[in-house]
Design a protein around this motif. Sequence first.
Motif, PDB file in Angstrom:
ATOM      1  N   GLN A 111       0.777  -1.224  -0.074  1.00  0.00           N
ATOM      2  CA  GLN A 111      -0.113  -0.022   0.000  1.00  0.00           C
ATOM      3  C   GLN A 111       0.816   1.397   0.047  1.00  0.00           C
ATOM      4  O   GLN A 111       0.564   2.171   0.525  1.00  0.00           O
ATOM      5  CB  GLN A 111      -0.882   0.018   1.383  1.00  0.00           C
ATOM      6  CG  GLN A 111      -1.879  -1.084   1.244  1.00  0.00           C
ATOM      7  CD  GLN A 111      -2.827  -1.331   2.425  1.00  0.00           C
ATOM      8  OE1 GLN A 111      -2.510  -0.375   3.670  1.00  0.00           O
ATOM      9  NE2 GLN A 111      -3.989  -1.968   2.613  1.00  0.00           N
ATOM     10  N   GLU A 113       1.822   3.335  -2.468  1.00  0.00           N
ATOM     11  CA  GLU A 113       0.670   4.557  -3.056  1.00  0.00           C
ATOM     12  C   GLU A 113      -0.052   5.210  -2.297  1.00  0.00           C
ATOM     13  O   GLU A 113      -0.206   6.514  -2.293  1.00  0.00           O
ATOM     14  CB  GLU A 113       0.173   3.858  -4.411  1.00  0.00           C
ATOM     15  CG  GLU A 113       1.168   3.463  -5.507  1.00  0.00           C
ATOM     16  CD  GLU A 113       2.227   4.824  -5.940  1.00  0.00           C
ATOM     17  OE1 GLU A 113       1.733   5.786  -6.055  1.00  0.00           O
ATOM     18  OE2 GLU A 113       3.389   4.474  -6.319  1.00  0.00           O
ATOM     19  N   GLU A 114      -0.981   4.367  -1.519  1.00  0.00           N
ATOM     20  CA  GLU A 114      -1.931   5.055  -0.728  1.00  0.00           C
ATOM     21  C   GLU A 114      -1.243   5.807   0.401  1.00  0.00           C
ATOM     22  O   GLU A 114      -1.729   7.188   0.889  1.00  0.00           O
ATOM     23  CB  GLU A 114      -2.699   3.953   0.177  1.00  0.00           C
ATOM     24  CG  GLU A 114      -3.545   3.305  -0.810  1.00  0.00           C
ATOM     25  CD  GLU A 114      -4.445   2.191  -0.561  1.00  0.00           C
ATOM     26  OE1 GLU A 114      -4.334   1.992   0.955  1.00  0.00           O
ATOM     27  OE2 GLU A 114      -5.162   1.330  -1.206  1.00  0.00           O
ATOM     28  N   LYS A 115      -0.089   5.311   1.093  1.00  0.00           N
ATOM     29  CA  LYS A 115       0.783   5.901   2.072  1.00  0.00           C
ATOM     30  C   LYS A 115       1.505   7.269   1.420  1.00  0.00           C
ATOM     31  O   LYS A 115       1.251   8.318   2.337  1.00  0.00           O
ATOM     32  CB  LYS A 115       1.825   5.003   2.618  1.00  0.00           C
ATOM     33  CG  LYS A 115       1.157   3.758   3.352  1.00  0.00           C
ATOM     34  CD  LYS A 115       2.247   2.992   3.920  1.00  0.00           C
ATOM     35  CE  LYS A 115       1.967   1.664   4.632  1.00  0.00           C
ATOM     36  NZ  LYS A 115       2.991   0.854   4.833  1.00  0.00           N
ATOM     37  N   THR A 117       0.341   9.141  -0.995  1.00  0.00           N
ATOM     38  CA  THR A 117      -0.866   9.875  -1.104  1.00  0.00           C
ATOM     39  C   THR A 117      -1.378  10.649   0.275  1.00  0.00           C
ATOM     40  O   THR A 117      -1.413  11.774   0.192  1.00  0.00           O
ATOM     41  CB  THR A 117      -2.049   9.403  -1.668  1.00  0.00           C
ATOM     42  OG1 THR A 117      -1.593   8.754  -2.969  1.00  0.00           O
ATOM     43  CG2 THR A 117      -3.280  10.214  -1.961  1.00  0.00           C
ATOM     44  N   LEU A 118      -1.293   9.976   1.163  1.00  0.00           N
ATOM     45  CA  LEU A 118      -1.995  10.353   2.590  1.00  0.00           C
ATOM     46  C   LEU A 118      -0.749  11.458   2.966  1.00  0.00           C
ATOM     47  O   LEU A 118      -1.270  12.641   3.550  1.00  0.00           O
ATOM     48  CB  LEU A 118      -1.839   9.185   3.624  1.00  0.00           C
ATOM     49  CG  LEU A 118      -2.206   9.718   4.819  1.00  0.00           C
ATOM     50  CD1 LEU A 118      -3.582  10.627   4.986  1.00  0.00           C
ATOM     51  CD2 LEU A 118      -2.243   8.434   5.628  1.00  0.00           C
ATOM     52  N   GLN A 121      -1.163  14.433   1.032  1.00  0.00           N
ATOM     53  CA  GLN A 121      -2.301  15.271   1.577  1.00  0.00           C
ATOM     54  C   GLN A 121      -1.722  16.163   2.948  1.00  0.00           C
ATOM     55  O   GLN A 121      -2.132  17.260   3.144  1.00  0.00           O
ATOM     56  CB  GLN A 121      -3.406  14.569   1.902  1.00  0.00           C
ATOM     57  CG  GLN A 121      -4.064  14.027   0.494  1.00  0.00           C
ATOM     58  CD  GLN A 121      -5.034  13.052   0.700  1.00  0.00           C
ATOM     59  OE1 GLN A 121      -5.484  12.463   1.781  1.00  0.00           O
ATOM     60  NE2 GLN A 121      -5.440  12.504  -0.532  1.00  0.00           N
TER      61      GLN A 121
END
Length: 245
Positions: A111, A113-115, A117-118, A121
């Motif tokens: 994960q 990419e999700e991390k 992105t977070l 943000q």
Amino acid sequence: CDPRDSLVAKGKFNEKLLLDEGIKERFEQLDGDRTTVLDEARTCSELTLPYLLPPDGHKETDVLDNPYQNLGARLVNNLANKIAFTMLPPNQPFFRLFPNEATEAMLDGEQSEEKKTLVNQIAVKIETRAQKLIAKQFLSVPVIEAFKSLVVTGNALLVKIEPKDPLDKGLKSYRLDNYVVNRDYRGNPLEIITRETVNPHTLDDDVLDVLDLVLTTATMDEILYTRAVLVQQKVTGIQSVNETI
């Protein structure tokens, strides 16, 4: 540049000497060493924006000389605003936050990419928060004034204000004749003294007790000197009103 090689940083300029020497006398000593610089700066200010560095002994009630042309003032204002808007652009952050190599290594894996992105943000939120804080504290006003002084006189001083109310933090710009700086051979500031006029009604009660001042409507303004000196790798500061530390 590392100022640790200087005598002041090594402690040769100790705190006892800092307290024994009068701040006003020290200011006048350093101020007298730059008479030629002040005269040239006043000449430049007289032809552009006279209020940036008025003549010696000028009072608020005195009338400044009129340069009878606005070309110099327009040039200074244009340059100062362009520099300020470049450093502090409106409605957008003036800096970007990116994860360093160690953080990127931690984000690799499942994960990822999700991390990432977070994290991006969160970085954007910090940038936006900083931009709102700058707008709330009206930092662009003293910054533009400092850039005007920098363009005309070649020098400027911005001091970060730390008031009792955390919401009132900001910057203050000083005129060239209201501060002196002592530097080492590398150009690192070792000593800074500022001079400003303060209303006694704004002073704390303990300060008024030391000065033995009784506040009335006719109480005159006082001259406040603030001195910051680099002593043993730490900045030591003292203030003086009415030659009382």
